[in-house]
Motif scaffolding. Structure first.
Motif: not given
Lengths: 294, 275
Positions: B151, B154, B201, B204, B258, B262, B265-266, B269-270, B273-275
């Motif tokens: 989900s 997609v 993502l 992890l 990492y 590094q 990876i950061i 994540v960034l 998270s802004i979806k």
């Protein structure tokens, strides 16, 4: 791009591109979800081949169970403190780490580290810290609050859980706030300074409104993870001492898989699902409204 | 002003350093105690080890069947992430490019389902897959990860593909490419930034996941790294030395990756998270 004319051609294209995903999605998420609704109305014990209908018995039993409510209220308390502490600390870390301090990237990477490691490992690491290191410090330097293990005291064990959770997630939320800070135009802050705004005024009138989207995401993630916490709870306290720190996920797991009351466990799981869905949807709705007003 | 700023930055640097040391302190404690014997740990858990004794590591390595667990984790993570990115990108592509009613419905259905927490379906999941004999297999677990991961993947691909202009694909079609060829030759390479984000993502998540493998993989030879640490720690709680070494052994691969990646990876994540 080709245009499918017949239904059969459409079906073929769909199955080639989306067939496996659709099948996995339906069988792993939707089917268990629907079957779960059915399970809450039965008395299945996990072993017997047959089970009978019990109506709303499971829901009634779950709601009458004092242990369930204690666990749920404890989870609310846990969510409340972790959400606030994580977001406040992460916000200030992000603020400091976007202000041009030396070694910014090094600090960012350092604070993010716990997020690379699973909750089980983090829980075990802190179990050692709380039951050995802190007790050792307490005994050597005569610090009364540290002289006994926090994990064997119901009240302190709760705070141990909060501390470890805050430690774990602060770095993750910090990354989200950092991106928020980087999106604030520099000249806007400078203009505010020139107009004589002090730090507090800049924070209130410029920074916080522009950071609203970051708050929406970060509070959403911390709320959701707080309600769902399992790994840390299991590894750090395993609900102890005397079930005093058994948060809701662990409680559901124990009800279903240890006490083998699958129907009741599933009823509790649905209750949790509704609470989390309601809380997070309300939170996103209200924070989006705040974003628009600004 | 200039001087004030430098002073302020100095104070910030100092405060952050202290905070970071406190933050990293637990890992340091595990590291130093992983070389010590039980007696030495009980005497003073804060002291540096007197000798670099690797016997705890050897002990933990063999008893938790490290290589086996590591390989299990690697296989499960690699296959799951590969399948999630491949299958989800194809699905998102068809959802964006074919505006059929059914596609729109499925997309909405998948996004809406993201609100269902794992705990909400774990009990029926175990019951269903247990009854058809799919427990205790890595491949069943990988299949489940595809279902759980689809989900979000997609959704993220969908947002990205919308911004890709159609012209390239039209040109490819005129040149005689089939839809699948167009997708793999033209579209998929363009998706690389999202694919990287999703892969990071999901790596992890799956590498560290505990509850799902805990429910599905019962047999000792199937255990992933978090599971084998869990059982090892449970059995040897009093043996602090080997337990600390086990924690180190499970942490080291992640830290190495990492250090190498590094930045990615950061960033992953960034963006994720802004979806």
């Amino acid at each position: 791009m080709n245009q499918e004319k017949t239904l059969l051609a459409k079906l073929k294209t769909y199955l080639i591109f989306a067939g496996p995903t659709t099948f996995a999605f339906l069988t792993v998420i939707i089917l268990p979800f629907l079957y779960g609704i059915y399970l809450t109305f039965t008395d299945w014990n996990g072993i017997s081949a047959t089970h009978s209908f019990v109506g709303f018995q499971n829901y009634l039993q779950a709601f009458k169970d004092k242990v369930f409510w204690t666990s749920f209220l404890l989870t609310l308390k846990y969510v409340f403190f972790t959400v606030i502490l994580i977001n406040v600390i992460a916000f200030f870390l992000a603020y400091m780490l976007t202000s041009g301090v030396k070694g910014q990237n090094f600090f960012r990477a350092g604070f993010f580290t716990p997020n690379l490691i699973g909750g089980i490992l983090l829980g075990f690491i802190w179990q050692f810290i709380f039951s050995n290191i802190l007790v050792y410090l307490g005994k050597s330097y005569d610090i009364p609050i540290l002289s006994g293990s926090w994990l064997s005291d119901p009240d302190k064990a709760f705070w141990a859980l909060v501390i470890v959770t805050v430690w774990q997630y602060t770095g993750y939320m910090m990354v989200i706030y950092i991106s928020g800070f980087m999106n604030i135009p520099r000249d806007l802050l400078e203009a505010a300074s020139i107009d004589g705004a002090n730090f507090y005024q800049r924070l209130k009138n410029v920074i916080l409104p522009l950071m609203a989207p970051s708050f929406t995401i970060s509070v959403f993630l911390t709320l959701q993870r707080g309600f769902m916490v399992y790994d840390i709870n299991l590894a750090l306290t395993n609900g102890g001492p005397y079930k005093s720190t058994e948060l809701i996920s662990l409680h559901i797991y124990n009800t279903a898989f240890l006490s083998q009351q699958y129907g009741i466990g599933q009823a509790e799981a649905f209750f949790l699902f509704f609470v989390v869905a309601a809380v997070t949807l309300l939170q996103v709705y209200f924070s989006k409204k705040l974003e628009v007003e600004n | 002003m200039e001087k004030n700023n430098r002073l302020l930055n100095g104070i910030k640097f100092f405060a952050l350093s202290i905070f970071l040391v406190l933050y990293i302190f637990p890992f340091f404690i595990v590291l130093i105690n992983s070389f010590k014997e039980r007696k030495e740990i009980l005497e003073n858990p804060l002291k540096l080890p007197s000798v670099l004794n690797l016997s705890n590591y050897i002990d933990a390595f063999t008893k938790m069947n490290y290589m086996h667990a590591f390989l299990n984790s690697l296989i499960i993570t690699a296959f799951s992430v590969f399948l999630i990115t491949l299958l989800s990108s194809m699905t998102a592509y068809i959802f964006v490019r074919k505006k059929w009613k059914f596609n729109q419905f499925m997309f909405f259905f998948m996004v809406a389902s993201m609100i269902i927490p794992f705990q909400g379906i774990m009990i029926p999941l175990v019951k269903i897959y247990g009854s058809i004999g799919m427990m205790n297999s890595k491949w069943a677990l990988i299949y489940m990860y595809v279902g759980f991961g689809a989900s979000l993947a997609v959704f993220m691909y969908h947002g990205f593909i919308k911004s890709i202009p159609l012209e390239l694909e039209e040109a490819a079609t005129i040149d005689g490419c089939s839809q699948l060829q167009t997708f793999f030759k033209i579209v998929f390479p363009l998706l690389k930034p999202v694919t990287t984000t999703i892969a990071i993502l999901d790596i992890l998540w799956i590498w560290n996941d505990f509850l799902l493998p805990y429910l599905v993989l019962m047999a000792p030879e199937q255990r992933t790294l978090p599971l084998s640490v869990f059982y090892f720690y449970g059995t040897y709680t009093i043996e602090y030395g080997p337990a600390m070494a086990a924690l180190m052994l499970a942490t080291i691969p992640v830290i190495i990756v990492y250090l190498l990646m590094q930045k990615q990876i950061i960033e992953g994540v960034l963006k994720g998270s802004i979806k």
